[in-house]
Design a protein around this motif. Structure first.
Motif, short mmCIF file in Angstrom:
data_model
loop_
_atom_site.label_atom_id
_atom_site.label_comp_id
_atom_site.label_asym_id
_atom_site.label_seq_id
_atom_site.Cartn_x
_atom_site.Cartn_y
_atom_site.Cartn_z
N ASP A 277 0.80 -1.22 0.00
CA ASP A 277 0.00 0.00 0.00
C ASP A 277 0.84 1.27 0.00
N PHE A 278 2.11 1.14 0.33
CA PHE A 278 2.94 2.33 0.49
C PHE A 278 3.19 2.98 -0.88
N ALA A 279 2.86 4.26 -0.99
CA ALA A 279 3.01 4.96 -2.27
C ALA A 279 3.65 6.33 -2.05
N ALA A 280 3.84 7.05 -3.13
CA ALA A 280 4.52 8.36 -3.07
C ALA A 280 3.88 9.28 -2.04
N ALA A 281 2.56 9.18 -1.90
CA ALA A 281 1.86 10.07 -0.97
C ALA A 281 2.26 9.83 0.47
N ASN A 282 2.79 8.63 0.73
CA ASN A 282 3.16 8.30 2.12
C ASN A 282 4.57 8.74 2.48
N GLY A 320 17.93 11.66 -5.47
CA GLY A 320 16.57 12.01 -5.07
C GLY A 320 15.53 10.98 -5.44
N ASN A 321 15.95 9.86 -6.03
CA ASN A 321 14.98 8.79 -6.30
C ASN A 321 14.57 8.16 -4.97
N VAL A 322 13.27 7.88 -4.83
CA VAL A 322 12.81 7.25 -3.59
C VAL A 322 12.28 5.86 -3.90
N ILE A 349 9.18 4.67 -6.12
CA ILE A 349 7.89 5.33 -5.87
C ILE A 349 7.94 6.82 -6.19
N LYS A 350 9.12 7.37 -6.29
CA LYS A 350 9.22 8.78 -6.69
C LYS A 350 10.54 8.96 -7.42
#
Lengths: 352, 693
Positions: A277-282, A320-322, A349-350
């Protein structure tokens, strides 16, 4: 596979835009990997500690294996003049209050001053090694920072494997070293303890790497780490600590991030949110840490041997890649994996 | 605590007043004579079969009748309500260990007809690998019997005596018994406990033959669903692994007036299944099987060479193999491969041979001498055993029984030992004495030295890897003990009351420590001392059809912290009380019996070091008290058929409270509770017995 697709897409895109100019070859910017499942392919050694350290570059899906015993000292390429010991082989050092290498003999050798007493909760034990409790390995090195004033640079006894259980440490296995500055680099004077002459190796600072490495056994500079922007984490056996920092101890399957190269990591408990469930928004909810041991040994449990613990990591590389990263198996606690060949799964994710 | 003492005094006074009140009645015929223990014959550590009253040792007997009434399916179920016994479970391995009078299994000698049972490590899992259906009685000697039985017999010896042929020409018996495991049960197979046995024996003209076959199938308890994750499986400590046993035994013998010889074979195949959790990341699950093969052979003979000279000889050979097989099951394609994890595939092999010969010479009525010779040879191999070591042990022992008067019996003994590997104690002495103070009152006093030889694993352990560095030590000495025992036995009519006390001092205990020459290596060294002390009061009474047994024990175990941290001023001993009650009533007309077996085990305290505010403190921690009770009914239906029904673990004990943060041992899990059982279970069994004269 994902990466190949991305390369293909970018290539096609690049060709589309540049096809009018047939004279110039296109310049490709390789995009970071979307993610992968990687088996860190170490080579077996006796027992649970693999013979290798494995450096992983998430954005390139690449792993680099390095024999743990292939080096002894690392010379920092940054602005400080600092030297690290090979924690992944259990190297130890003991300062001798002399500046003449040839004046240091077997009489200066006391086995207990070089042998690391694992599990001994005595603060003096950590003095023999680069303190693994620190957020940077450069914070408390066993060998003092190399001074511009030559006379301040003392001789050290260096045991390449003083902190391993099985090694035999005698006056014959120990080196004496003295490190000086030489221009914007280092001069390493070294000899076996019982030798009356010494050799010198010059190490220049190459800023594309964190360190320049030397193997005393081989008597030469060696390549160990990939370039500092080409790895994010390293999995290895290493001298680390137990008892909440009470005593030094040898750990297999310990993971350090490339904190000197700019990598950061944050831990997420699966009870908070699942890996899937973990996504960029988190990302905003994650506390990133630049500490070398941001992952450390927390990702697994070998005592009791229940294997991988219920958590995953969010890793931000120097570009800066996540990525979110989870450990899949490690060969402990019946997780179906193989010891010495841990499996990691990660996903971009980012994009940085 | 005080309540318990009062309670036991009350019980005792009640029993005594009953005796005097029932004086007249007690001359009447007793329904079941088998329980009249005074006339029962014991053999453990004796020169020859001896009545319990005349035995110079204080021996406890659990007879066939009691075992039958209990509907026991293993020896643990018989002993768990006995005074001074406690059992611990290693749920990781699916095994159990016994404790007697505060001493763990490695200091207890387990014998099968006098031949030592072999164990692979220091817990006595062999005790539950003996077929209960072949057991005639269990004899328990407390205190060292090392002069006769050698190593391990420090806390005492448990001698399992197997059945002999009866008087009939042919006898066939069969038994089938099913138990629930807590509230889990499957008819005759699967969940629950399923036991089947068939035995037959024959005798003619001095020749005899016995044979038996038993199948015990335990389906496990509280197992996680098949696709539960590793975390889900590990989150519950009290899970019981399925265990299946096949047991076979055969005994063939010949006897006449002066000579007796027999051969016995016992075989066991045991499989314990350990199902891990699924790794939700790769959908793989580990399945381990621990398989034990145990084959014990023995040849025993006794020969009355002359009126005053008798010889006995025992030869035993045990072959024990224990293997671990670990498979990784892949749920995505239903395939299985062998696990490559370290230590997940292993075969450990043990071979042990024993020869013991003794002679008994009685030059006069008041004196007899028993010299003997014993040879033991042990061989082992396995993943963590260095090489394939062989240990030979030679012992000569002599004891004599002196009776200066009818009322005094003194038995001194000595054992001389020579071991091929370790430095054995050169002489082990013992002195037992029995004085008949009054006709009904016997006093027994004993001093004995006991010893435990370093086990093969302790001498040759070899385990090195990146995070372990443990080495055996071939320079180990034996653990030794000095023991003092005393007991006062009163037997008035059908009451027997025994008050006994003990004090044991152990030195050179073998424990893990740091190698002096290399501080990074852990090895085994003779380091610790240990003490146990305590008192027991045991009362048996028979009143017509009622048999009663009430016992009380107060056992102190050494608090080693008091010794290592003198500054904390801790008590030398930590104490636990115990109370046991067995009641059995026979309905003569109905041909039935009702029995209650009860034990209260008091809380078990210990001290733990803890650091608070930078100061070292000792914290008193406790494993909680519990009550265990089995209620059993037996009824003879027709001539040949008996039905057994009952409830075991009446108080539904599953776990004990535990305030300790770590309870020691490799597989112990510190925490709020200590798994103890799978809860109340319901039992139904039928047995069939047929004789031809």
């Amino acid at each position: 596979m994902n990466k190949l697709n991305s390369i293909l897409a970018v290539t096609l895109l690049a060709i589309t835009f540049t096809s009018c100019k047939k004279d110039d070859e296109p310049v490709l910017v390789i995009p970071p990997s979307d993610g992968s499942i990687l088996t860190l392919n170490a080579e077996a050694a006796i027992g649970t500690g693999a013979a290798n350290s494995v450096f992983v570059d998430l954005s390139a899906d690449e792993q680099t294996k390095v024999l743990r015993t292939s080096w002894t000292l690392g010379f920092y390429s940054g602005s400080d003049f600092k030297v690290i010991l090979n924690n992944t082989a259990g190297a130890t050092a003991k300062r001798i209050e002399k500046t003449d290498l040839n004046a240091v003999t077997a009489a200066d050798f006391v086995q207990s001053e070089v042998a690391l007493d694992l599990m001994n909760p005595n603060v003096n034990e950590f003095v023999k090694i680069d303190d693994p409790r620190e957020s940077s390995i450069l914070n408390k090195t066993a060998i003092a920072a190399v001074s511009a004033i030559e006379s301040e640079n003392k001789v050290y006894l260096v045991s390449p494997s003083g902190g391993t259980h099985t090694s035999v440490i005698t006056a014959e296995t120990v080196y004496k070293v003295r490190i000086l500055r030489k221009g914007d680099g280092y001069a390493l004077q070294y000899a076996k303890l019982n030798e009356t002459t010494f050799k010198t190796i010059d190490i220049r600072k190459d800023v594309t790497y964190n360190f320049g490495f030397v193997s005393l056994d081989e008597g030469k500079a060696v390549t160990v780490e990939p370039q500092k922007h080409q790895w994010d984490l390293v999995w290895s056996w290493s001298i680390y600590f137990g008892g909440g920092g009470a005593y030094p101890y040898g750990f297999s399957d310990v993971v350090f991030i490339n904190s000197l190269g700019g990598t950061q990591a944050g831990e997420v408990l699966s009870s908070t949110i699942s890996y899937d469930d973990f996504a960029a928004a988190n990302i905003a909810s994650v506390t990133f840490s630049g500490a070398r041991n941001a992952i450390g040994d927390k990702w697994r449990s070998t005592q009791p041997a229940t294997g991988i613990t219920a958590r995953f990591y969010v890793i931000k590389d120097a570009s800066g890649n996540v990525y979110k990263l989870k450990f899949v198996s490690m060969g402990v606690g019946g997780d179906g994996g193989e010891r010495g060949k841990p499996v990691i799964e990660y996903k971009l994710i980012k994009k940085g | 605590m005080k309540r318990l003492i009062l309670l036991s005094i009350f019980y005792l006074s009640v029993t005594i007043s009953f005796v005097f009140a029932q004086k007249e009645d007690s001359t009447k015929h007793i329904a079941s004579e088998k329980v009249d223990q005074l006339n029962e014959v014991v053999v453990t550590a004796q020169f020859g079969p001896q009545s319990l009253k005349n035995s110079v040792y204080n021996v406890r007997i659990i007879n066939a009748e009691k075992i039958r009434l209990r509907g026991a399916t293993n020896i643990q179920q018989v002993l768990n309500t006995e005074l001074g016994f406690r059992f611990s479970n290693d749920l990781t391995l699916g095994t159990n260990d016994v404790e007697l009078m505060g001493m763990s299994g490695r200091n207890i000698k387990i014998l099968l007809d006098g031949v030592p049972m072999v164990d692979r490590s220091d817990s006595r899992e062999s005790l539950n690998q003996i077929d209960i259906n072949t057991v005639e009685r269990i004899e328990i000697v407390e205190g060292p019997v090392s002069v006769v039985y050698g190593t391990d017999a420090l806390a005492g010896a448990i001698n399992i005596i197997t059945k002999n042929v009866g008087k009939s020409l042919v006898n066939v018996s069969a038994r089938i018994q099913d138990e629930t495991a807590g509230n889990e049960y499957g008819l005759l197979r699967g969940k629950g406990n399923h036991n089947k046995n068939i035995s037959a024996n024959w005798q003619n003209n001095g020749w005899n033959l016995l044979t038996g076959f038993t199948h015990n199938d335990f389906g496990g308890w509280n197992l996680a669903p098949r696709t539960a994750t590793i975390a889900e499986v590990n989150s519950v400590a009290n899970r019981w692994k399925p265990k299946e046993q096949f047991l076979v035994n055969t005994k063939v013998g010949y006897r006449n007036d002066n000579f007796n010889i027999w051969y016995r074979f016992d075989g066991l195949n045991e499989a314990i299944e350990s199902r891990g959790g699924m790794n939700p990341n790769n959908y793989k699950r580990e399945l381990q099987t621990y398989t034990t093969h145990r084959y014990t052979q023995q040849l025993q003979s006794a020969w009355q060479a002359a009126e005053r000279l008798q010889f006995t000889a025992i030869a035993g050979y045990t072959n024990l193999q224990r293997s671990t097989k670990s498979l990784i099951h892949d749920f995505t394609n239903n395939s299985e491969v062998l696990s490559t994890e370290a230590g997940k595939q292993d075969v450990a092999k043990f071979h042990a041979a024993i020869i013991r010969t003794t002679a008994i010479y009685s030059p006069s009525k008041s004196i007899s001498i028993q010299p003997g010779f014993e040879l033991n040879s042990d061989v082992a191999s396995g993943a963590r055993i260095k090489g394939a070591p062989i240990i030979n042990d030679y012992a000569f022992f002599v004891s004599s029984e002196i009776k200066p008067t009818e009322k005094i019996n003194i038995r001194p003994g000595l054992r001389f030992i020579k071991n091929s590997v370790y430095d054995a104690p050169s002489v082990i002495p013992s002195l037992n004495a029995k004085f008949s103070l009054l006709h009904a009152l016997d006093l027994r006093l004993a001093y004995a030295r006991g010893f435990r030889a370093p086990a093969l694993r302790e001498l040759y352990y070899d385990f090195f890897d990146a995070s372990h560095s443990i080495m055996g030590n071939t320079n180990l000495k034996a653990e030794e003990s000095n023991s003092f025992n005393g007991s006062l036995a009163l037997h008035v009519l059908k009451l027997r009351t025994t008050l006994s006390g003990f004090y044991n001092l152990f030195k050179n205990r073998i424990d893990y420590g740091v190698d002096a020459s290399n501080p990074s290596v852990t090895t085994l060294i003779n380091i610790a001392k240990y003490k146990t002390t305590g008192a027991t009061l045991d009362n048996s009474l028979i009143l017509n059809n009622l048999q009663m047994n009430v016992g009380f024990a107060y056992i102190g175990r050494f608090n080693s912290l008091g010794d290592s941290e003198p500054i904390l001023e801790l008590p030398e001993f930590v104490w636990s009380p115990e109370l046991t009650t067995n009641l059995s009533y026979t309905f003569t007309k109905m041909n039935g019996n009702i029995s209650l077996f009860y034990k209260y085990a008091g809380s078990r305290p210990s001290y733990q070091l803890s650091t608070e505010h930078n100061a070292q403190n000792a914290k008193l921690v406790k494993v909680g008290a519990f009550s265990w009770a089995d209620l059993m009914l037996n009824k003879n239906l027709y001539q040949n058929i008996t039905v057994t029904a009952g409830i075991k673990n009446l108080f539904d004990i599953t776990q004990l409270t535990n305030s300790s943060t770590a309870s020691g041992g490799a597989h112990s899990i510190g925490g709020a509770t200590l798994p103890y059982s799978y809860g109340r279970s319901y039992v139904l069994g039928v047995s069939f017995n047929w004789n031809k004269n």
